[in-house]
Design a protein around this motif. Sequence first.
Motif, PDB file in Angstrom:
ATOM      1  N   MET A   1      24.910  65.531  10.295  1.00 27.99           N
ATOM      2  CA  MET A   1      25.054  66.003  11.665  1.00 27.99           C
ATOM      3  C   MET A   1      25.104  64.790  12.590  1.00 27.99           C
ATOM      4  O   MET A   1      24.618  63.716  12.252  1.00 27.99           O
ATOM      5  CB  MET A   1      23.870  66.903  12.037  1.00 27.99           C
ATOM      6  CG  MET A   1      24.038  67.581  13.393  1.00 27.99           C
ATOM      7  SD  MET A   1      22.696  68.714  13.825  1.00 27.99           S
ATOM      8  CE  MET A   1      21.529  67.565  14.536  1.00 27.99           C
ATOM      9  N   ARG A   2      25.674  65.005  13.731  1.00 29.36           N
ATOM     10  CA  ARG A   2      25.640  63.964  14.755  1.00 29.36           C
ATOM     11  C   ARG A   2      25.048  64.558  16.032  1.00 29.36           C
ATOM     12  O   ARG A   2      25.135  65.768  16.267  1.00 29.36           O
ATOM     13  CB  ARG A   2      27.011  63.377  15.035  1.00 29.36           C
ATOM     14  CG  ARG A   2      27.915  64.299  15.803  1.00 29.36           C
ATOM     15  CD  ARG A   2      29.248  63.645  16.099  1.00 29.36           C
ATOM     16  NE  ARG A   2      30.133  64.645  16.659  1.00 29.36           N
ATOM     17  CZ  ARG A   2      31.080  64.405  17.514  1.00 29.36           C
ATOM     18  NH1 ARG A   2      31.298  63.184  17.935  1.00 29.36           N
ATOM     19  NH2 ARG A   2      31.839  65.355  17.978  1.00 29.36           N
ATOM     20  N   ILE A   3      24.453  63.697  16.810  1.00 30.74           N
ATOM     21  CA  ILE A   3      24.018  64.050  18.160  1.00 30.74           C
ATOM     22  C   ILE A   3      24.976  63.342  19.100  1.00 30.74           C
ATOM     23  O   ILE A   3      25.165  62.130  19.001  1.00 30.74           O
ATOM     24  CB  ILE A   3      22.572  63.606  18.441  1.00 30.74           C
ATOM     25  CG1 ILE A   3      21.595  64.300  17.499  1.00 30.74           C
ATOM     26  CG2 ILE A   3      22.212  63.874  19.908  1.00 30.74           C
ATOM     27  CD1 ILE A   3      20.166  63.779  17.612  1.00 30.74           C
ATOM     28  N   ARG A   4      25.592  64.113  19.972  1.00 35.81           N
ATOM     29  CA  ARG A   4      26.477  63.536  20.993  1.00 35.81           C
ATOM     30  C   ARG A   4      25.778  63.697  22.334  1.00 35.81           C
ATOM     31  O   ARG A   4      25.415  64.808  22.721  1.00 35.81           O
ATOM     32  CB  ARG A   4      27.824  64.232  21.012  1.00 35.81           C
ATOM     33  CG  ARG A   4      28.787  63.636  22.027  1.00 35.81           C
ATOM     34  CD  ARG A   4      30.140  64.343  21.967  1.00 35.81           C
ATOM     35  NE  ARG A   4      31.077  63.742  22.885  1.00 35.81           N
ATOM     36  CZ  ARG A   4      31.923  62.773  22.586  1.00 35.81           C
ATOM     37  NH1 ARG A   4      31.955  62.280  21.365  1.00 35.81           N
ATOM     38  NH2 ARG A   4      32.747  62.293  23.491  1.00 35.81           N
ATOM     39  N   ILE A   5      25.572  62.579  23.024  1.00 37.36           N
ATOM     40  CA  ILE A   5      24.945  62.583  24.340  1.00 37.36           C
ATOM     41  C   ILE A   5      26.029  62.274  25.357  1.00 37.36           C
ATOM     42  O   ILE A   5      26.724  61.257  25.240  1.00 37.36           O
ATOM     43  CB  ILE A   5      23.814  61.541  24.421  1.00 37.36           C
ATOM     44  CG1 ILE A   5      22.735  61.860  23.392  1.00 37.36           C
ATOM     45  CG2 ILE A   5      23.228  61.491  25.833  1.00 37.36           C
ATOM     46  CD1 ILE A   5      21.750  60.749  23.175  1.00 37.36           C
TER      47      ILE A   5
ATOM     48  N   LEU B   1      25.575  59.712  17.760  1.00 37.86           N
ATOM     49  CA  LEU B   1      24.511  59.211  16.898  1.00 37.86           C
ATOM     50  C   LEU B   1      24.529  59.942  15.564  1.00 37.86           C
ATOM     51  O   LEU B   1      24.462  61.177  15.531  1.00 37.86           O
ATOM     52  CB  LEU B   1      23.147  59.435  17.563  1.00 37.86           C
ATOM     53  CG  LEU B   1      23.037  59.045  19.037  1.00 37.86           C
ATOM     54  CD1 LEU B   1      21.674  59.428  19.582  1.00 37.86           C
ATOM     55  CD2 LEU B   1      23.307  57.565  19.214  1.00 37.86           C
ATOM     56  N   ASP B   2      24.598  59.199  14.482  1.00 41.53           N
ATOM     57  CA  ASP B   2      24.494  59.798  13.158  1.00 41.53           C
ATOM     58  C   ASP B   2      23.043  60.162  12.897  1.00 41.53           C
ATOM     59  O   ASP B   2      22.131  59.401  13.244  1.00 41.53           O
ATOM     60  CB  ASP B   2      24.977  58.817  12.086  1.00 41.53           C
ATOM     61  CG  ASP B   2      26.469  58.569  12.151  1.00 41.53           C
ATOM     62  OD1 ASP B   2      27.211  59.520  12.477  1.00 41.53           O
ATOM     63  OD2 ASP B   2      26.888  57.431  11.879  1.00 41.53           O
ATOM     64  N   CYS B   3      22.836  61.321  12.302  1.00 42.45           N
ATOM     65  CA  CYS B   3      21.476  61.728  11.968  1.00 42.45           C
ATOM     66  C   CYS B   3      21.497  62.642  10.750  1.00 42.45           C
ATOM     67  O   CYS B   3      22.555  63.043  10.267  1.00 42.45           O
ATOM     68  CB  CYS B   3      20.786  62.396  13.152  1.00 42.45           C
ATOM     69  SG  CYS B   3      21.619  63.819  13.799  1.00 42.45           S
ATOM     70  N   ARG B   4      20.320  62.949  10.275  1.00 44.61           N
ATOM     71  CA  ARG B   4      20.135  63.856   9.150  1.00 44.61           C
ATOM     72  C   ARG B   4      19.238  64.996   9.600  1.00 44.61           C
ATOM     73  O   ARG B   4      18.334  64.803  10.416  1.00 44.61           O
ATOM     74  CB  ARG B   4      19.484  63.119   7.972  1.00 44.61           C
ATOM     75  CG  ARG B   4      20.381  62.060   7.357  1.00 44.61           C
ATOM     76  CD  ARG B   4      19.657  61.191   6.345  1.00 44.61           C
ATOM     77  NE  ARG B   4      18.505  60.447   6.855  1.00 44.61           N
ATOM     78  CZ  ARG B   4      18.568  59.374   7.654  1.00 44.61           C
ATOM     79  NH1 ARG B   4      19.723  58.921   8.069  1.00 44.61           N
ATOM     80  NH2 ARG B   4      17.477  58.761   8.053  1.00 44.61           N
TER      81      ARG B   4
END
Length: 150
Positions: free
Chosen positions: A1-5, A49-52
């Motif tokens: 998943m990614r977080i886009r701000i 932002l790449d995340c898990r």
Amino acid sequence: MRIRIEGSDLPGRTFGDHRGVHVAVQRRARSAELLDPRPGDAAAATWDLDCRVRETPDGLDVTGPCVQGGPGARFVYLSWGAVGDSGDFTMFRRAKLMLDGVDPGTLRAAARSGTLLGRLGLTDARGGPLCAAVRPPLIMWSAGTPDATG
């Protein structure tokens, strides 16, 4: 998943005694490592932002190189700093984008779609750089791609 701000309404390049104001995402446990500093007078600022995401007994837990804090208290730091003639970033303020403010249903939908989108204004009520803990309604969290959420 990614977080886009997606940040809008930036406060400008000056704040008090600080000149050359910029904002960036801070890497976890490495305050000097900043992701894509943006000038304080930009029309907008966006970070991906790449995340898990993993299932825990308490619900979904989000981790990644730019996700700070422990389980149940995760957040992303936006660091405000002054960039001088040498190009050095001197931090003077931070905002914590609190992931505990994401509705659990929205987080589950974001895990399925692959994107958690956070939209916020980056100027506080007094005209300065947004700081402190940031939760809805100061940030609006949604699931899906930026194109799908409008």
